[in-house]
Write a protein that holds these residues in place. Structure first.
Motif, PDB file in Angstrom:
ATOM      1  N   THR A 169      34.172  43.187  41.645  1.00 41.17           N
ATOM      2  CA  THR A 169      34.641  41.838  41.339  1.00 41.17           C
ATOM      3  C   THR A 169      35.935  41.815  40.533  1.00 41.17           C
ATOM      4  O   THR A 169      36.443  40.743  40.249  1.00 41.17           O
ATOM      5  CB  THR A 169      33.566  41.068  40.539  1.00 41.17           C
ATOM      6  OG1 THR A 169      33.307  41.766  39.311  1.00 41.17           O
ATOM      7  CG2 THR A 169      32.284  40.927  41.328  1.00 41.17           C
ATOM      8  N   ARG A 207      39.246  40.196  42.340  1.00 40.78           N
ATOM      9  CA  ARG A 207      39.049  38.762  42.542  1.00 40.78           C
ATOM     10  C   ARG A 207      39.142  38.007  41.214  1.00 40.78           C
ATOM     11  O   ARG A 207      39.863  37.015  41.104  1.00 40.78           O
ATOM     12  CB  ARG A 207      37.695  38.511  43.196  1.00 40.78           C
ATOM     13  CG  ARG A 207      37.378  37.034  43.376  1.00 40.78           C
ATOM     14  CD  ARG A 207      35.913  36.798  43.595  1.00 40.78           C
ATOM     15  NE  ARG A 207      35.204  37.107  42.348  1.00 40.78           N
ATOM     16  CZ  ARG A 207      33.904  37.284  42.281  1.00 40.78           C
ATOM     17  NH1 ARG A 207      33.172  37.240  43.355  1.00 40.78           N
ATOM     18  NH2 ARG A 207      33.317  37.534  41.130  1.00 40.78           N
ATOM     19  N   ASP A 208      38.410  38.482  40.214  1.00 39.68           N
ATOM     20  CA  ASP A 208      38.403  37.813  38.913  1.00 39.68           C
ATOM     21  C   ASP A 208      39.768  37.894  38.230  1.00 39.68           C
ATOM     22  O   ASP A 208      40.192  36.944  37.573  1.00 39.68           O
ATOM     23  CB  ASP A 208      37.336  38.418  38.006  1.00 39.68           C
ATOM     24  CG  ASP A 208      35.927  38.094  38.461  1.00 39.68           C
ATOM     25  OD1 ASP A 208      35.763  37.217  39.339  1.00 39.68           O
ATOM     26  OD2 ASP A 208      34.977  38.716  37.948  1.00 39.68           O
ATOM     27  N   ILE A 212      42.787  38.072  39.685  1.00 36.71           N
ATOM     28  CA  ILE A 212      43.710  37.146  40.342  1.00 36.71           C
ATOM     29  C   ILE A 212      43.409  35.704  39.938  1.00 36.71           C
ATOM     30  O   ILE A 212      44.318  34.946  39.591  1.00 36.71           O
ATOM     31  CB  ILE A 212      43.659  37.331  41.870  1.00 36.71           C
ATOM     32  CG1 ILE A 212      44.274  38.683  42.247  1.00 36.71           C
ATOM     33  CG2 ILE A 212      44.389  36.194  42.586  1.00 36.71           C
ATOM     34  CD1 ILE A 212      44.074  39.080  43.689  1.00 36.71           C
ATOM     35  N   CYS A 213      42.137  35.324  39.965  1.00 42.14           N
ATOM     36  CA  CYS A 213      41.760  33.963  39.573  1.00 42.14           C
ATOM     37  C   CYS A 213      42.086  33.705  38.102  1.00 42.14           C
ATOM     38  O   CYS A 213      42.533  32.608  37.744  1.00 42.14           O
ATOM     39  CB  CYS A 213      40.272  33.731  39.826  1.00 42.14           C
ATOM     40  SG  CYS A 213      39.831  33.653  41.565  1.00 42.14           S
ATOM     41  N   SER A 214      41.885  34.688  37.260  1.00 37.90           N
ATOM     42  CA  SER A 214      42.191  34.535  35.839  1.00 37.90           C
ATOM     43  C   SER A 214      43.681  34.340  35.596  1.00 37.90           C
ATOM     44  O   SER A 214      44.085  33.514  34.774  1.00 37.90           O
ATOM     45  CB  SER A 214      41.706  35.748  35.049  1.00 37.90           C
ATOM     46  OG  SER A 214      40.325  35.886  35.148  1.00 37.90           O
ATOM     47  N   ILE A 239      45.873  33.127  37.784  1.00 33.90           N
ATOM     48  CA  ILE A 239      46.228  31.795  38.282  1.00 33.90           C
ATOM     49  C   ILE A 239      45.855  30.738  37.260  1.00 33.90           C
ATOM     50  O   ILE A 239      46.649  29.829  36.964  1.00 33.90           O
ATOM     51  CB  ILE A 239      45.547  31.529  39.640  1.00 33.90           C
ATOM     52  CG1 ILE A 239      46.164  32.410  40.725  1.00 33.90           C
ATOM     53  CG2 ILE A 239      45.656  30.050  40.026  1.00 33.90           C
ATOM     54  CD1 ILE A 239      45.410  32.391  42.035  1.00 33.90           C
ATOM     55  N   GLN A 240      44.661  30.850  36.703  1.00 31.69           N
ATOM     56  CA  GLN A 240      44.248  29.866  35.710  1.00 31.69           C
ATOM     57  C   GLN A 240      45.026  30.007  34.411  1.00 31.69           C
ATOM     58  O   GLN A 240      45.232  29.017  33.705  1.00 31.69           O
ATOM     59  CB  GLN A 240      42.748  29.964  35.468  1.00 31.69           C
ATOM     60  CG  GLN A 240      41.959  29.424  36.630  1.00 31.69           C
ATOM     61  CD  GLN A 240      40.493  29.305  36.350  1.00 31.69           C
ATOM     62  OE1 GLN A 240      40.061  29.359  35.200  1.00 31.69           O
ATOM     63  NE2 GLN A 240      39.708  29.151  37.394  1.00 31.69           N
ATOM     64  N   THR A 246      37.281  39.222  32.055  1.00 30.05           N
ATOM     65  CA  THR A 246      37.493  40.090  33.217  1.00 30.05           C
ATOM     66  C   THR A 246      37.797  41.511  32.771  1.00 30.05           C
ATOM     67  O   THR A 246      37.246  42.480  33.304  1.00 30.05           O
ATOM     68  CB  THR A 246      38.638  39.548  34.086  1.00 30.05           C
ATOM     69  OG1 THR A 246      38.299  38.238  34.535  1.00 30.05           O
ATOM     70  CG2 THR A 246      38.902  40.443  35.276  1.00 30.05           C
ATOM     71  N   THR A 252      32.441  34.335  35.706  1.00 33.80           N
ATOM     72  CA  THR A 252      32.310  33.443  36.853  1.00 33.80           C
ATOM     73  C   THR A 252      32.137  31.995  36.409  1.00 33.80           C
ATOM     74  O   THR A 252      32.750  31.087  36.978  1.00 33.80           O
ATOM     75  CB  THR A 252      31.121  33.882  37.735  1.00 33.80           C
ATOM     76  OG1 THR A 252      31.316  35.246  38.128  1.00 33.80           O
ATOM     77  CG2 THR A 252      31.002  33.007  38.960  1.00 33.80           C
ATOM     78  N   LEU A 289      35.473  30.720  35.184  1.00 32.43           N
ATOM     79  CA  LEU A 289      36.384  30.488  36.303  1.00 32.43           C
ATOM     80  C   LEU A 289      36.006  29.228  37.081  1.00 32.43           C
ATOM     81  O   LEU A 289      36.885  28.469  37.506  1.00 32.43           O
ATOM     82  CB  LEU A 289      36.400  31.704  37.235  1.00 32.43           C
ATOM     83  CG  LEU A 289      37.123  32.930  36.687  1.00 32.43           C
ATOM     84  CD1 LEU A 289      36.906  34.130  37.601  1.00 32.43           C
ATOM     85  CD2 LEU A 289      38.596  32.653  36.509  1.00 32.43           C
ATOM     86  N   TRP A 297      38.377  26.026  37.730  1.00 29.70           N
ATOM     87  CA  TRP A 297      38.720  25.484  39.046  1.00 29.70           C
ATOM     88  C   TRP A 297      38.381  23.996  39.138  1.00 29.70           C
ATOM     89  O   TRP A 297      39.127  23.223  39.739  1.00 29.70           O
ATOM     90  CB  TRP A 297      38.042  26.256  40.167  1.00 29.70           C
ATOM     91  CG  TRP A 297      38.641  27.614  40.376  1.00 29.70           C
ATOM     92  CD1 TRP A 297      38.017  28.816  40.244  1.00 29.70           C
ATOM     93  CD2 TRP A 297      39.997  27.928  40.726  1.00 29.70           C
ATOM     94  NE1 TRP A 297      38.899  29.836  40.479  1.00 29.70           N
ATOM     95  CE2 TRP A 297      40.111  29.321  40.789  1.00 29.70           C
ATOM     96  CE3 TRP A 297      41.115  27.152  40.979  1.00 29.70           C
ATOM     97  CZ2 TRP A 297      41.306  29.960  41.108  1.00 29.70           C
ATOM     98  CZ3 TRP A 297      42.304  27.787  41.300  1.00 29.70           C
ATOM     99  CH2 TRP A 297      42.394  29.180  41.360  1.00 29.70           C
TER     100      TRP A 297
END
Length: 107
Positions: A24, A27-28, A30-32, A34-35, A51, A74, A77, A81
């Motif tokens: 994970t 994925r985590d 990249i999302c982190s 972005i946020q 993460t 999760t 995140l 979102w």
């Protein structure tokens, strides 16, 4: 014809081949990031920290701690979102309202 004894051949295992990547982490991460760009300190920074901590737990093979930290990441995140979705709706709605008002006043 040579015959090979399959039972005597042992595959060479090194620490590098035994090591599995965190499923994970990418994925985590990249999302982190972005946020972090869009939410700054609200959810981006805590998600990024969690993460990194969960990846460290994975590398130390503390899988119980890893599962708890990944679950917390999760949740952070998902909250981020949802926040970004609401923010996007407000921004788009405000822009459309602005355009409608300009059109109705003859500009």
């Amino acid at each position: 014809m040579e015959q090979y004894d399959q039972g005597q051949q042992q595959p060479q295992h090194t620490e590098q081949s035994d090591r599995q990547d965190n499923p994970t982490f990418i994925r985590d991460l990249i999302c982190s990031i972005i946020q972090l760009v869009f939410c700054l300190f609200l959810t981006g920074l805590p998600a990024l920290i969690m993460t990194i901590l969960s990846n460290r737990s994975w590398e130390q093979r503390s899988y119980d701690v890893y599962k708890k930290q990944t679950k917390a990441t999760t949740i952070i995140l998902i909250v981020g979102w949802v926040y970004l979705g609401i923010e996007a709706l407000v921004m788009v709605g405000g822009f459309l309202y602005f355009v409608f008002e300009l059109g109705s006043h003859g500009y």
